[in-house]
Scaffold this motif. Structure first.
Motif, PDB file in Angstrom:
ATOM      1  N   GLN A  45      42.994  34.529  42.455  1.00 57.78           N
ATOM      2  CA  GLN A  45      42.516  35.034  43.471  1.00 57.78           C
ATOM      3  C   GLN A  45      41.176  35.040  44.221  1.00 57.78           C
ATOM      4  N   THR A  46      40.972  35.064  45.575  1.00 53.75           N
ATOM      5  CA  THR A  46      39.784  34.876  46.224  1.00 53.75           C
ATOM      6  C   THR A  46      38.930  36.207  45.783  1.00 53.75           C
ATOM      7  N   GLU A  47      39.383  37.470  45.839  1.00 54.58           N
ATOM      8  CA  GLU A  47      38.501  38.934  46.026  1.00 54.58           C
ATOM      9  C   GLU A  47      39.633  39.987  46.139  1.00 54.58           C
ATOM     10  N   SER A  48      39.098  41.011  45.627  1.00 50.53           N
ATOM     11  CA  SER A  48      39.869  42.359  45.630  1.00 50.53           C
ATOM     12  C   SER A  48      39.332  43.359  46.285  1.00 50.53           C
ATOM     13  N   ASN A  49      38.709  43.036  47.498  1.00 45.92           N
ATOM     14  CA  ASN A  49      37.721  44.193  48.077  1.00 45.92           C
ATOM     15  C   ASN A  49      38.522  44.865  49.101  1.00 45.92           C
ATOM     16  N   ASN A  50      39.550  44.517  49.257  1.00 47.02           N
ATOM     17  CA  ASN A  50      40.418  45.251  50.671  1.00 47.02           C
ATOM     18  C   ASN A  50      41.848  45.356  50.145  1.00 47.02           C
ATOM     19  N   PRO A  51      42.426  46.180  51.185  1.00 51.73           N
ATOM     20  CA  PRO A  51      43.901  46.613  50.752  1.00 51.73           C
ATOM     21  C   PRO A  51      44.887  45.254  51.084  1.00 51.73           C
ATOM     22  N   HIS A  69      57.643  35.801  33.466  1.00 52.97           N
ATOM     23  CA  HIS A  69      56.789  35.055  33.563  1.00 52.97           C
ATOM     24  C   HIS A  69      55.203  35.577  32.982  1.00 52.97           C
ATOM     25  N   GLN A  70      54.459  34.549  32.324  1.00 48.44           N
ATOM     26  CA  GLN A  70      53.301  35.346  31.992  1.00 48.44           C
ATOM     27  C   GLN A  70      52.147  34.672  33.095  1.00 48.44           C
ATOM     28  N   LEU A  71      51.302  35.889  33.488  1.00 55.21           N
ATOM     29  CA  LEU A  71      50.651  35.529  34.627  1.00 55.21           C
ATOM     30  C   LEU A  71      49.171  35.603  34.329  1.00 55.21           C
ATOM     31  N   VAL A  72      48.424  34.500  34.386  1.00 57.10           N
ATOM     32  CA  VAL A  72      47.018  34.423  34.203  1.00 57.10           C
ATOM     33  C   VAL A  72      46.122  34.884  35.448  1.00 57.10           C
ATOM     34  N   TYR A  73      45.686  35.962  35.499  1.00 59.04           N
ATOM     35  CA  TYR A  73      45.107  36.506  37.027  1.00 59.04           C
ATOM     36  C   TYR A  73      43.491  36.214  36.877  1.00 59.04           C
ATOM     37  N   THR A  74      42.899  35.819  37.742  1.00 59.29           N
ATOM     38  CA  THR A  74      41.415  35.992  37.839  1.00 59.29           C
ATOM     39  C   THR A  74      41.326  36.320  39.322  1.00 59.29           C
ATOM     40  N   ASP A  75      39.767  36.916  39.352  1.00 58.90           N
ATOM     41  CA  ASP A  75      39.315  37.531  40.656  1.00 58.90           C
ATOM     42  C   ASP A  75      38.076  36.781  40.902  1.00 58.90           C
ATOM     43  N   ALA A  76      37.971  36.051  41.941  1.00 55.09           N
ATOM     44  CA  ALA A  76      36.686  35.277  42.328  1.00 55.09           C
ATOM     45  C   ALA A  76      35.425  36.205  42.662  1.00 55.09           C
ATOM     46  N   ALA A  77      35.830  37.530  43.033  1.00 55.10           N
ATOM     47  CA  ALA A  77      35.088  38.336  43.542  1.00 55.10           C
ATOM     48  C   ALA A  77      34.204  37.661  44.903  1.00 55.10           C
ATOM     49  N   GLY A  78      34.909  36.908  45.640  1.00 54.99           N
ATOM     50  CA  GLY A  78      34.201  36.349  46.896  1.00 54.99           C
ATOM     51  C   GLY A  78      33.262  35.205  46.729  1.00 54.99           C
ATOM     52  N   SER A  79      33.481  34.603  45.599  1.00 51.69           N
ATOM     53  CA  SER A  79      32.570  33.323  45.314  1.00 51.69           C
ATOM     54  C   SER A  79      33.570  32.013  45.160  1.00 51.69           C
ATOM     55  N   ALA A  80      33.289  31.315  46.071  1.00 55.32           N
ATOM     56  CA  ALA A  80      33.869  29.984  46.019  1.00 55.32           C
ATOM     57  C   ALA A  80      33.685  29.228  44.526  1.00 55.32           C
ATOM     58  N   ALA A  81      32.304  29.290  44.020  1.00 55.44           N
ATOM     59  CA  ALA A  81      31.868  28.688  43.035  1.00 55.44           C
ATOM     60  C   ALA A  81      32.778  29.363  41.735  1.00 55.44           C
ATOM     61  N   LYS A  82      32.888  30.721  41.722  1.00 60.82           N
ATOM     62  CA  LYS A  82      33.425  31.165  40.699  1.00 60.82           C
ATOM     63  C   LYS A  82      34.800  30.884  40.645  1.00 60.82           C
ATOM     64  N   GLN A  83      35.617  30.833  41.735  1.00 63.33           N
ATOM     65  CA  GLN A  83      36.984  30.423  41.787  1.00 63.33           C
ATOM     66  C   GLN A  83      37.305  28.981  41.349  1.00 63.33           C
ATOM     67  N   VAL A  84      36.344  28.037  41.688  1.00 64.23           N
ATOM     68  CA  VAL A  84      36.247  26.701  40.711  1.00 64.23           C
ATOM     69  C   VAL A  84      36.500  26.792  39.636  1.00 64.23           C
TER      70      VAL A  84
END
Length: 327
Positions: A45-51, A69-84
């Protein structure tokens, strides 16, 4: 060179050429996905700062849980570098497939290519990547999402029909370099310019964020006090613009037409209240379509390059009736 030697040379050259072509073709092919009852799936996920993002994440998590299914979830907190980095972590964990909501079109290309090289298929959700650098059916499976150009066009068409003489526009753009910001601007601007009689006084990024949208709206309203239309690329910025208008002593929805895209419950309520004039929905409920597409791909079905979401439209004619259905 004797005829035999020449023939041997030509045969060897032809074989080498064929091998090179086959190798290139093999590299161009998408990683396969074995049919299994349960999968270990990544969702970057790219971020979680809005509905909207929260609704999308909940939809993905609930559908994964429903299917087991097993879901491995990540939140990049608005950072493209973190998402990579998040995608690289999923690759290291050996997930079967990655759902990626790319923050920006170009910076996430290395993540898509790394997954492909590792033999892990990628399905893009809600935002696309630069089509000149990566292609559906070759580098990733498909893009699931709305028609952002059409969203911008639909809100422009509403304005053209309902402007009642208001014509001076401030545009609050989404995250710079993201596909929804690029496309929502393109669809709106092209339709408005083709109609004639309208002027886009200023267009500036509010990064899809409420507070930044408010700050940008305040600044642009001070610079252009004659503005009588605000078009925001999402609900969060539209709500920020409403706050800026009220602080400036103006009545949103009356003194200044307010237009938005996303269609969250708060924005649809604002349409009911008369503070937003029209909203195009951008459907965030990706879970069912995402996992249905995974299953289709595992079965070996041919997946279209773009799996389109269907979006509603809200204005004073239907907002009250549709409010319970908004996310």
């Amino acid at each position: 060179m004797t005829d035999i030697t020449r023939r041997s040379f030509l045969m060897a050259t032809t074989a080498a050429g064929a091998f090179a072509v086959m190798g290139t073709k093999a590299f161009a092919e998408l990683p396969k996905l074995a049919q299994k009852d349960k999968y270990k799936v990544g969702f970057a996920q790219t971020e979680s700062n809005n509905p909207w993002r929260i609704a999308q994440t909940e939809s993905m998590k609930s559908e994964a849980e429903k299917l087991g299914h097993q879901l491995v979830y990540t939140d990049a907190a608005g950072s493209a570098a973190k998402q990579v980095a998040d995608v690289n972590s999923m690759i290291a964990q050996g997930v079967d497939l990655i759902f990626l909501a790319p923050r920006e079109e170009k910076p996430l290309i290395p993540a898509v290519m790394a997954a492909k090289k590792a033999g892990i298929p990628v399905i893009l959700l809600d935002r696309n990547v630069d089509q000149a650098l990566a292609k559906a059916g070759e580098d990733y499976v498909t893009f699931i999402g709305s028609d952002f150009v059409d969203e911008g066009k639909r809100i422009a068409e509403w304005l053209i029909k309902n402007a009642n003489g208001k014509s001076k526009i401030i545009e609050l753009e989404g995250t710079t370099g993201s596909s929804p910001a690029n496309d929502r601007k393109k669809g709106f601007d092209e339709a408005i310019n083709a109609a004639g009689g309208f002027t886009i006084l200023a267009s500036q990024s509010g990064d899809f964020a409420r507070d930044k949208g408010r700050q940008v709206a305040e600044s642009l309203l001070q610079a252009h006090p004659d503005a009588d239309v605000i078009y925001a690329h999402n609900d969060e910025m539209a709500m920020g613009a409403i706050a800026a208008l009220e602080a400036a002593g103006k009545v949103p929805g009356k003194d200044v037409i307010v237009l938005s895209i996303d269609g969250g419950k708060e924005a649809v309520q604002a349409v009911v209240d008369g503070k937003i004039n029209a909203v195009v929905e951008c459907n965030p409920r990706f879970g069912p379509k995402a996992f249905e597409t995974l299953a289709r791909y595992a079965k070996g079905e041919s997946i279209e390059a773009w799996v389109k979401n269907i979006d509603k439209f809200y204005d004073s004619s239907n907002a009250a009736a549709e409010l319970p259905n908004a996310y």
